[in-house]
Design an enzyme around this catalytic site. Structure first.
Site, PDB file in Angstrom:
ATOM      1  N   GLY A 239       0.737  -1.246   0.000  1.00 13.97           N
ATOM      2  CA  GLY A 239       0.000   0.000   0.000  1.00 13.97           C
ATOM      3  C   GLY A 239       0.767   1.297   0.000  1.00 13.97           C
ATOM      4  O   GLY A 239       0.170   2.362  -0.178  1.00 13.97           O
ATOM      5  N   PRO A 275       4.569  -5.115  -0.591  1.00 11.02           N
ATOM      6  CA  PRO A 275       4.557  -3.955  -1.484  1.00 11.02           C
ATOM      7  C   PRO A 275       4.555  -4.374  -2.951  1.00 11.02           C
ATOM      8  O   PRO A 275       5.243  -5.321  -3.332  1.00 11.02           O
ATOM      9  CB  PRO A 275       5.878  -3.254  -1.146  1.00 11.02           C
ATOM     10  CG  PRO A 275       6.779  -4.351  -0.696  1.00 11.02           C
ATOM     11  CD  PRO A 275       5.907  -5.393  -0.038  1.00 11.02           C
ATOM     12  N   GLY A 276       3.771  -3.687  -3.734  1.00  7.88           N
ATOM     13  CA  GLY A 276       3.749  -3.936  -5.171  1.00  7.88           C
ATOM     14  C   GLY A 276       4.134  -2.671  -5.913  1.00  7.88           C
ATOM     15  O   GLY A 276       5.226  -2.536  -6.459  1.00  7.88           O
ATOM     16  N   ARG A 277       3.226  -1.691  -5.861  1.00  8.67           N
ATOM     17  CA  ARG A 277       3.410  -0.428  -6.576  1.00  8.67           C
ATOM     18  C   ARG A 277       4.730   0.256  -6.233  1.00  8.67           C
ATOM     19  O   ARG A 277       5.419   0.762  -7.110  1.00  8.67           O
ATOM     20  CB  ARG A 277       2.256   0.494  -6.200  1.00  8.67           C
ATOM     21  CG  ARG A 277       2.191   1.784  -6.992  1.00  8.67           C
ATOM     22  CD  ARG A 277       1.190   2.756  -6.354  1.00  8.67           C
ATOM     23  NE  ARG A 277      -0.059   2.146  -5.963  1.00  8.67           N
ATOM     24  CZ  ARG A 277      -1.141   2.053  -6.739  1.00  8.67           C
ATOM     25  NH1 ARG A 277      -1.125   2.561  -7.944  1.00  8.67           N
ATOM     26  NH2 ARG A 277      -2.228   1.467  -6.292  1.00  8.67           N
ATOM     27  N   ARG A 313      -5.138   2.340 -16.156  1.00  2.10           N
ATOM     28  CA  ARG A 313      -5.299   3.147 -14.936  1.00  2.10           C
ATOM     29  C   ARG A 313      -5.988   4.498 -15.155  1.00  2.10           C
ATOM     30  O   ARG A 313      -6.891   4.843 -14.399  1.00  2.10           O
ATOM     31  CB  ARG A 313      -3.954   3.333 -14.224  1.00  2.10           C
ATOM     32  CG  ARG A 313      -3.269   2.006 -13.855  1.00  2.10           C
ATOM     33  CD  ARG A 313      -2.096   2.186 -12.886  1.00  2.10           C
ATOM     34  NE  ARG A 313      -2.568   2.542 -11.563  1.00  2.10           N
ATOM     35  CZ  ARG A 313      -2.560   3.749 -11.065  1.00  2.10           C
ATOM     36  NH1 ARG A 313      -2.061   4.752 -11.761  1.00  2.10           N
ATOM     37  NH2 ARG A 313      -3.047   3.966  -9.871  1.00  2.10           N
ATOM     38  N   TYR A 317      -9.414   4.583 -13.180  1.00  2.82           N
ATOM     39  CA  TYR A 317      -9.402   5.307 -11.899  1.00  2.82           C
ATOM     40  C   TYR A 317      -9.251   6.815 -12.072  1.00  2.82           C
ATOM     41  O   TYR A 317      -9.134   7.535 -11.082  1.00  2.82           O
ATOM     42  CB  TYR A 317      -8.235   4.850 -11.016  1.00  2.82           C
ATOM     43  CG  TYR A 317      -8.027   3.373 -10.918  1.00  2.82           C
ATOM     44  CD1 TYR A 317      -8.962   2.553 -10.273  1.00  2.82           C
ATOM     45  CD2 TYR A 317      -6.891   2.774 -11.444  1.00  2.82           C
ATOM     46  CE1 TYR A 317      -8.750   1.186 -10.175  1.00  2.82           C
ATOM     47  CE2 TYR A 317      -6.680   1.411 -11.346  1.00  2.82           C
ATOM     48  CZ  TYR A 317      -7.614   0.626 -10.717  1.00  2.82           C
ATOM     49  OH  TYR A 317      -7.405  -0.717 -10.618  1.00  2.82           O
ATOM     50  N   CYS A 342     -12.106   2.529 -29.406  1.00  3.95           N
ATOM     51  CA  CYS A 342     -13.378   3.166 -29.742  1.00  3.95           C
ATOM     52  C   CYS A 342     -14.220   3.477 -28.517  1.00  3.95           C
ATOM     53  O   CYS A 342     -15.329   2.961 -28.367  1.00  3.95           O
ATOM     54  CB  CYS A 342     -14.143   2.261 -30.686  1.00  3.95           C
ATOM     55  SG  CYS A 342     -13.152   1.923 -32.126  1.00  3.95           S
ATOM     56  N   GLU A 343     -13.711   4.229 -27.603  1.00  6.37           N
ATOM     57  CA  GLU A 343     -14.562   4.815 -26.564  1.00  6.37           C
ATOM     58  C   GLU A 343     -13.908   6.064 -25.987  1.00  6.37           C
ATOM     59  O   GLU A 343     -12.684   6.182 -25.964  1.00  6.37           O
ATOM     60  CB  GLU A 343     -14.963   3.827 -25.469  1.00  6.37           C
ATOM     61  CG  GLU A 343     -13.909   2.934 -24.912  1.00  6.37           C
ATOM     62  CD  GLU A 343     -14.549   1.953 -23.920  1.00  6.37           C
ATOM     63  OE1 GLU A 343     -15.033   2.413 -22.893  1.00  6.37           O
ATOM     64  OE2 GLU A 343     -14.542   0.739 -24.204  1.00  6.37           O
ATOM     65  N   TYR A 371       0.841  -2.250 -12.219  1.00  5.07           N
ATOM     66  CA  TYR A 371      -0.557  -2.261 -12.673  1.00  5.07           C
ATOM     67  C   TYR A 371      -0.666  -1.666 -14.080  1.00  5.07           C
ATOM     68  O   TYR A 371      -1.666  -1.042 -14.427  1.00  5.07           O
ATOM     69  CB  TYR A 371      -1.462  -1.514 -11.683  1.00  5.07           C
ATOM     70  CG  TYR A 371      -1.323  -2.040 -10.271  1.00  5.07           C
ATOM     71  CD1 TYR A 371      -1.756  -3.324  -9.948  1.00  5.07           C
ATOM     72  CD2 TYR A 371      -0.725  -1.272  -9.266  1.00  5.07           C
ATOM     73  CE1 TYR A 371      -1.598  -3.827  -8.665  1.00  5.07           C
ATOM     74  CE2 TYR A 371      -0.565  -1.766  -7.978  1.00  5.07           C
ATOM     75  CZ  TYR A 371      -1.009  -3.042  -7.695  1.00  5.07           C
ATOM     76  OH  TYR A 371      -0.855  -3.543  -6.415  1.00  5.07           O
TER      77      TYR A 371
END
Ligand code: LLP
Length: 419
Positions: A239, A275-277, A313, A317, A342-343, A371
């Site tokens: 985190g 920990p990842g990020r 991302r 988000y 296409c959006e 991520y």
């Protein structure tokens, strides 16, 4: 310290000009810095010096085998959330004995594989899952090491989709009923209680919520101890946030010291973090080429060859990622950087000054090492881009660009539709 800098006007990843990578490997393409991965891991180690601990890198952030191998070589453990991630750790040479298995929906086959591999512990998310793990362990004639994932009800003050420690989240067991569930676990033949776990959220920019959670967890551990249930591992989850824009998170070392400080005097506990990020995020960029410029009375658009399928991302988000020209010197314009999908939700940057790079120029999307690729999809039948790992003056393609043929390979047309 960043390992991605402009030198003589040219963006480098360590000692490699990234334009060379784009030329040889094509775009879109993720570029990771081995030195940055090591810097982040070692900065944690520095803060934990003198504290019994294990860093379990959270594989979901960036699960490339080369990244996992690099961290395994540093001595890292791992946090996995699927049988697939566990298989990656094993393939990369990671130690299952230093691997924890988290996640709210573990399947029986995944539980079996993890017990057979000899993982360090399951982070159990519910009473029903505890029963399942017990049953699978008994079938195998083994005892499964577990921690209960506790929801400590601490507000991490981060994005609601990645806040996990509040009562309203689907995660964990409410702290008030933890003792009851631990007592039940103690009576299970197939279960060995070894730890207590929590994870309060992701991209936190202060140590305070973590320290508060440590306090709640250690009070629980004391109560468990009084009930005759000794706890060896306290897993505080992942985190720690990173700088995407102007955030001011504590450094890895400061955060580690804050956690270690909150545990002072508890020599019997080994502290785990996941920990990842904060390991992978600022160790990677996404390289993309400008295809077109277009504009109308209202807005300008820089259309690039990376899209929301490559980096979800911003769309998912509303996340900010820095966007810089690979070759410095171009002007800035107020624009959206968008992909070919296409959006309208397909954007990488929105309504801000971005490089007015010309068609054919390269731009780099920063802080994309976590991520990024792991959340990439094949939406619009777009093959996922290559991944490259830089080490000093050398670089290696650590995942080849997918081909359309590979994407179509698994599909078939039923006999009734044959022509
Ligand atoms: N442990 C558990 C149990 C987790 O659920 C997570 C992340 C981590 C560790 C690693 O957290 P980190 O250190 O990376 O913050 N896709 C979102 C992030 C989702 C995080 C999910 N859980 C994003 O792109 O921001």
């Amino acid at each position: 310290m960043t390992r991605f800098e402009h030198r003589n006007g040219e963006l480098h990843a360590e000692d490699v000009p990234v334009s060379r990578i784009a030329e040889e490997v094509g775009t879109p393409c993720y570029v990771y810095s081995l030195a940055a991965l090591r810097d982040h891991y070692r900065a944690y180690k520095k803060g934990f010096a003198g504290t019994r601990h294990l860093i379990c890198y959270s594989v979901k952030a960036n699960s490339n085998l080369a990244v996992l191998r690099a961290l395994a070589n540093e001595g890292s453990g791992f946090d996995v959330v699927s049988g697939g991630e566990l298989a990656r750790v094993i393939r990369a040479g990671g130690d299952p004995g230093q691997t924890v298995f988290s996640g709210v929906g573990k399947r029986p086959d995944e539980i079996r594989a993890a017990i057979e591999a000899g993982i360090l512990m399951f982070n159990v998310e519910s009473p029903a899952e505890l029963d399942r793990i017990n049953a699978v362990a008994l079938e195998l004639g083994k005892r499964a090491p577990v921690a209960l994932r506790i929801n400590p009800d601490v507000d991490p003050k981060t994005h609601p989709y990645i806040s996990t420690g509040l009562k309203t989240a689907k995660f964990g067991i409410p702290i008030e009923r933890a003792l009851e569930d631990y007592l039940r676990a103690r009576g299970m033949e197939g279960i060995e209680i070894v730890g207590a776990d929590c994870h309060i959220g992701s991209q936190l920019t202060s140590s305070d919520p973590f320290v508060e959670a440590v306090g709640r967890m250690t009070r629980l551990i004391d109560r468990l101890d009084e009930a005759g249930i000794p706890i060896r591992f306290l897993d505080m989850g992942g985190g720690l946030g990173i700088v995407y824009d102007d955030e001011k998170p504590p450094s890895h070392t400061e955060y580690a010291r804050a956690l270690a400080g909150a545990l002072e005097g508890r020599e019997n506990l080994t502290l785990l973090i996941e920990p990842g990020r904060s390991i992978a995020g600022n160790a990677g960029i996404l390289l993309t080429e400008v295809l077109y410029h277009k504009g109308n009375d209202e807005k300008n658009f820089v259309v690039v060859d990376a899209a929301m399928n490559d980096l979800a991302r911003p769309s998912l988000y509303g996340s900010f990622h820095g966007v810089v020209p690979v070759r410095q010197g171009c002007d800035e314009i107020q624009a959206d950087v968008v992909g070919p999908i296409c959006e309208t939700g397909d954007f990488i940057a929105r309504d801000r000054p971005v490089p007015a790079a010309a068609s054919g120029d390269l731009i780099a999307v920063l802080s994309a090492g976590a991520y990024g690729f792991t959340m990439a999809s094949n939406y619009n039948t777009r093959p996922r881009g290559a991944e490259v790992l830089v080490d000093g003056v050398r670089y290696d393609v650590v995942r080849r660009r997918e081909t359309v043929d590979q994407l179509l390979e698994l599909e078939s047309v039923p006999a009734g539709l044959e022509r």
